[in-house]
Design a protein around this motif. Structure first.
Motif, PDB file in Angstrom:
ATOM      1  N   GLY A 109     -12.141  62.205   3.513  1.00  0.00           N
ATOM      2  CA  GLY A 109     -12.797  63.043   2.519  1.00  0.00           C
ATOM      3  C   GLY A 109     -12.483  64.564   2.681  1.00  0.00           C
ATOM      4  O   GLY A 109     -12.057  65.278   1.828  1.00  0.00           O
ATOM      5  N   GLY A 174     -16.216  73.604  -7.141  1.00  0.00           N
ATOM      6  CA  GLY A 174     -15.742  72.518  -6.722  1.00  0.00           C
ATOM      7  C   GLY A 174     -15.936  71.287  -7.947  1.00  0.00           C
ATOM      8  O   GLY A 174     -16.678  71.410  -8.615  1.00  0.00           O
ATOM      9  N   PHE A 175     -15.200  70.260  -7.553  1.00  0.00           N
ATOM     10  CA  PHE A 175     -15.281  69.101  -8.340  1.00  0.00           C
ATOM     11  C   PHE A 175     -16.778  68.512  -8.672  1.00  0.00           C
ATOM     12  O   PHE A 175     -17.115  68.341  -9.675  1.00  0.00           O
ATOM     13  CB  PHE A 175     -14.387  67.541  -7.956  1.00  0.00           C
ATOM     14  N   SER A 176     -17.549  68.389  -7.731  1.00  0.00           N
ATOM     15  CA  SER A 176     -18.893  67.841  -7.885  1.00  0.00           C
ATOM     16  C   SER A 176     -19.615  68.663  -8.835  1.00  0.00           C
ATOM     17  O   SER A 176     -20.351  68.121  -9.544  1.00  0.00           O
ATOM     18  CB  SER A 176     -19.610  67.492  -6.529  1.00  0.00           C
ATOM     19  N   HIS A 198     -16.225  56.917  -5.457  1.00  0.00           N
ATOM     20  CA  HIS A 198     -17.117  57.908  -4.665  1.00  0.00           C
ATOM     21  C   HIS A 198     -18.733  57.510  -5.113  1.00  0.00           C
ATOM     22  O   HIS A 198     -19.079  57.793  -6.010  1.00  0.00           O
ATOM     23  CB  HIS A 198     -16.656  59.271  -4.959  1.00  0.00           C
ATOM     24  N   TRP A 201     -20.785  60.498  -6.644  1.00  0.00           N
ATOM     25  CA  TRP A 201     -20.349  60.628  -8.360  1.00  0.00           C
ATOM     26  C   TRP A 201     -21.308  59.814  -9.094  1.00  0.00           C
ATOM     27  O   TRP A 201     -21.770  60.130 -10.214  1.00  0.00           O
ATOM     28  CB  TRP A 201     -19.106  60.494  -8.637  1.00  0.00           C
ATOM     29  N   TYR A 243      -9.316  56.659  -5.863  1.00  0.00           N
ATOM     30  CA  TYR A 243     -10.389  56.869  -4.510  1.00  0.00           C
ATOM     31  C   TYR A 243     -11.433  55.919  -4.574  1.00  0.00           C
ATOM     32  O   TYR A 243     -12.116  55.610  -5.382  1.00  0.00           O
ATOM     33  CB  TYR A 243     -11.027  58.353  -4.752  1.00  0.00           C
ATOM     34  N   ASP A 271     -10.021  62.943 -12.273  1.00  0.00           N
ATOM     35  CA  ASP A 271     -10.262  63.772 -11.191  1.00  0.00           C
ATOM     36  C   ASP A 271      -9.003  63.476 -10.410  1.00  0.00           C
ATOM     37  O   ASP A 271      -8.556  62.480  -9.687  1.00  0.00           O
ATOM     38  CB  ASP A 271     -11.203  62.888 -10.471  1.00  0.00           C
ATOM     39  N   TYR A 273      -7.827  64.762  -7.630  1.00  0.00           N
ATOM     40  CA  TYR A 273      -8.421  65.534  -6.335  1.00  0.00           C
ATOM     41  C   TYR A 273      -7.377  65.747  -5.215  1.00  0.00           C
ATOM     42  O   TYR A 273      -7.692  66.554  -4.356  1.00  0.00           O
ATOM     43  CB  TYR A 273      -9.563  64.709  -5.788  1.00  0.00           C
ATOM     44  N   SER A 300      -9.729  70.741  -7.761  1.00  0.00           N
ATOM     45  CA  SER A 300     -10.492  71.439  -6.661  1.00  0.00           C
ATOM     46  C   SER A 300      -9.481  72.053  -5.570  1.00  0.00           C
ATOM     47  O   SER A 300      -8.484  71.354  -5.363  1.00  0.00           O
ATOM     48  CB  SER A 300     -11.768  70.416  -5.992  1.00  0.00           C
ATOM     49  N   SER A 302     -10.703  71.664  -2.471  1.00  0.00           N
ATOM     50  CA  SER A 302     -11.476  71.199  -1.452  1.00  0.00           C
ATOM     51  C   SER A 302     -10.286  70.363  -0.334  1.00  0.00           C
ATOM     52  O   SER A 302     -10.723  69.983   0.740  1.00  0.00           O
ATOM     53  CB  SER A 302     -12.599  70.162  -1.747  1.00  0.00           C
ATOM     54  N   LYS A 303      -9.489  69.461  -0.915  1.00  0.00           N
ATOM     55  CA  LYS A 303      -8.682  68.891  -0.086  1.00  0.00           C
ATOM     56  C   LYS A 303      -7.343  69.794   0.030  1.00  0.00           C
ATOM     57  O   LYS A 303      -6.901  69.637   1.101  1.00  0.00           O
ATOM     58  CB  LYS A 303      -7.891  67.719  -0.986  1.00  0.00           C
ATOM     59  N   ARG A 310     -15.775  76.110  -1.925  1.00  0.00           N
ATOM     60  CA  ARG A 310     -16.498  75.589  -3.279  1.00  0.00           C
ATOM     61  C   ARG A 310     -15.963  76.290  -4.532  1.00  0.00           C
ATOM     62  O   ARG A 310     -16.155  76.936  -4.990  1.00  0.00           O
ATOM     63  CB  ARG A 310     -18.032  76.105  -3.264  1.00  0.00           C
TER      64      ARG A 310
HETATM   65  C1  LIG Z   1     -12.580  61.479  -4.922  1.00  0.00           C
HETATM   66  C2  LIG Z   1     -13.015  63.007  -4.850  1.00  0.00           C
HETATM   67  N1  LIG Z   1     -12.786  63.907  -5.779  1.00  0.00           N
HETATM   68  C3  LIG Z   1     -13.148  65.174  -5.661  1.00  0.00           C
HETATM   69  C4  LIG Z   1     -13.327  65.404  -4.553  1.00  0.00           C
HETATM   70  C5  LIG Z   1     -13.777  67.093  -4.245  1.00  0.00           C
HETATM   71  O1  LIG Z   1     -14.837  67.523  -4.615  1.00  0.00           O
HETATM   72  P1  LIG Z   1     -15.511  68.950  -4.174  1.00  0.00           P
HETATM   73  O2  LIG Z   1     -14.559  69.609  -5.095  1.00  0.00           O
HETATM   74  O3  LIG Z   1     -16.976  68.814  -4.878  1.00  0.00           O
HETATM   75  O4  LIG Z   1     -15.394  69.164  -2.866  1.00  0.00           O
HETATM   76  C6  LIG Z   1     -13.173  64.731  -3.326  1.00  0.00           C
HETATM   77  C7  LIG Z   1     -13.672  65.418  -1.927  1.00  0.00           C
HETATM   78  O5  LIG Z   1     -14.286  64.662  -1.204  1.00  0.00           O
HETATM   79  C8  LIG Z   1     -13.281  63.461  -3.592  1.00  0.00           C
HETATM   80  O6  LIG Z   1     -13.492  62.448  -2.533  1.00  0.00           O
END
Ligand SMILES: Cc1ncc(COP(=O)(O)O)c(C=O)c1O
Length: 466
Positions: A109, A174-176, A198, A201, A243, A271, A273, A300, A302-303, A310
């Motif tokens: 994650g 962020g993606f979510s 995930h 989602w 994922y 996505d 990611y 995003s 995030s990774k 965010r």
């Molecule tokens: C499959 C996947 N997509 C996107 C994200 C990014 O999410 P966010 O940008 O909301 O942190 C993650 C983060 O864990 C993820 O596992």
């Protein structure tokens, strides 16, 4: 009658004027002991606090002196009065210590936030603050700051082959957050998702009022041939690196997916990611670049940088743009202009490219270390998926219970996730047991040690002999 300070949460009962100093001392002492005033926190100057509390400055100075003598406070040259680090007797701490006993965190994650480029980020923030026009500190465009949308359009075209203009970009938290906007806009259509995928989602999609249709994934990625029968008018997919199984969508399925979208008027939510992290070759370009009218591209930081920022983005086909932006405006309005301006600077200065170059090398070493350690200590397990990202899928010998295994490992301080956690229907029979293992937050040395430890526990615990 009481007085209080807006800078410091203390209240004095002024009906007892003689006890003001004692009240102030007790109030500060209690706050420090309870952890409400943490070590390093700077207290207001005696002059400012005296004015707020409407007491003489001498009372504040005397209270500060007393607490300094008791070791609760300290004076720092040029910095003022600061809360000291104190040892609080057991039982009086409000904050719980971090969960004890976790020695090897193989959960997937998040990236290693210890690699966050603090100095480069601070430079980008300073530069952004110098150039940010005053109007950008007011209520901004819900689609995002122009500078960032221009920067992202260039960046995504350059590194991912995304075909877009700045106007197509919608900045989100962020993606979510981006997915929650899309799920609201596409709710009537129903949204298909990858299974496994995930779990958050799936929850977001149903929460937005859309029907969610899990579609099986195999070693070529999403079973695109099952989309038509699902009745969904959109699909959320991770084509560059599924994922969590880690496979890439095969070239034939990429073509079939876009054909399905074009012929049925459906949308693909791509996505992307962790596409920055491909270790064996250049990543495959984004699907969006081939069918920009049918694909919503989502990314995003995030990774690549840190989930705590965010910050993410959508590249939205023209037909959906107005509704996505209106939905954003109705919700939280827009993303902080300061963060947006800083990200724009950070990317323009080449700092994101530099950070990715550096972390790509580090994560590749960690991945190699995990695969080597699995081969050495758990030879019956097999790491699958492409050489990419921050996690691998590890298949176990048939008949093993991955959920029980993860629970046993957790009791010994090793965190791993069973693949079933990501399945929409975990109970379905005939599936190979597997684990999803992240390697981003452990050094190669700790990875080797952790897997060795895992093998010892599993063999001695009677879970199985691997
Ligand atoms: C499959 C996947 N997509 C996107 C994200 C990014 O999410 P966010 O940008 O909301 O942190 C993650 C983060 O864990 C993820 O596992």
């Amino acid at each position: 009658m009481s007085t209080s300070s807006p800078e410091l949460f203390v209240e004095l009962d002024r009906s007892r004027p003689r006890g003001l100093r004692a009240q102030l001392e007790r109030s500060l002492r209690d706050a420090i002991r309870a952890g409400r005033l943490r070590p390093g926190v700077r207290l207001p100057s005696s002059r400012a606090l005296a004015a707020d509390l409407q007491i003489t400055r001498g009372v504040v100075i005397a209270a500060y002196h007393q607490l300094t003598a008791e070791g609760y406070l300290t004076s720092r040259q040029g910095w003022g009065t600061v809360v000291n680090t104190i040892t609080v007797p057991e039982g009086s701490q409000r904050r719980r210590p971090p969960p004890a006993g976790i020695r090897y965190d193989f959960q997937p994650g998040a990236p290693d936030v210890g690699l966050f480029p603090h100095a480069a980020w601070a430079r980008a923030t300073r530069a952004a603050m110098r150039s940010l026009p005053g109007r950008s500190l007011g209520y901004g465009d819900p689609a995002g700051l122009t500078e960032l949308r221009e920067t992202l359009a260039d960046y995504l075209g350059r590194v991912r082959g995304v075909s877009c203009e700045p106007d197509d970009v919608v900045v989100c938290n962020g993606f979510s957050h981006g997915l929650s906007l899309l799920a609201q806009v596409l709710a009537e259509r129903g949204i298909a998702v990858e299974d496994p995928g995930h779990p958050d989602w799936r929850e977001q999609i149903t929460w937005a009022g859309a029907s969610c249709h899990p579609i099986e994934v195999d070693d070529e990625g999403l079973r695109v041939d099952r989309l038509a029968a699902s009745g969904a008018g959109a699909v959320l997919t991770t084509p560059a690196h599924q994922y969590p199984t880690g496979v890439a969508l095969s070239p034939g399925r990429r073509t079939d997916l876009l054909d399905w979208a074009r012929t049925s008027g459906a949308y693909v939510i791509e996505d992307d990611y962790d596409a920055e992290y491909r270790y064996d070759r250049q990543p495959i370009g984004a699907l969006q670049g081939v069918a920009p009218d049918h694909v919503v591209y989502a990314g995003s930081l995030s990774k690549s940088l840190a989930p705590g920022l965010r910050l993410g983005w959508l590249v939205v086909p023209p037909a959906l743009r107005e509704e996505v932006v209106a939905t954003r405006a109705r919700g939280d309005r827009f993303t902080s202009s300061i963060i947006q301006a800083t990200v724009a600077e950070f990317v323009q200065r080449g700092d994101l490219d530099r950070h990715l170059r550096r972390t790509r090398r580090g994560y590749r070493q960690r991945r190699d270390a995990l695969i080597a350690a699995l081969r050495r200590h758990l030879p019956a397990c097999r790491a699958t998926g492409i050489s990419a990202g921050l996690h691998v899928l590890v298949t176990l010998p048939g008949g093993m219970d991955a959920t029980r295994l993860a629970a046993t490992a957790a009791r010994h301080g090793i965190l791993i996730q069973p693949l079933d956690r990501y399945r929409a229907c975990p109970a379905a029979p005939g599936r190979s047991p597997a684990l999803v293992m992240g390697y981003s937050r452990l050094t190669p040395h700790h990875i080797e040690e952790g897997i060795h430890h895992l093998a010892t526990i599993l063999n001695s615990d009677g879970v199985t002999t691997l």
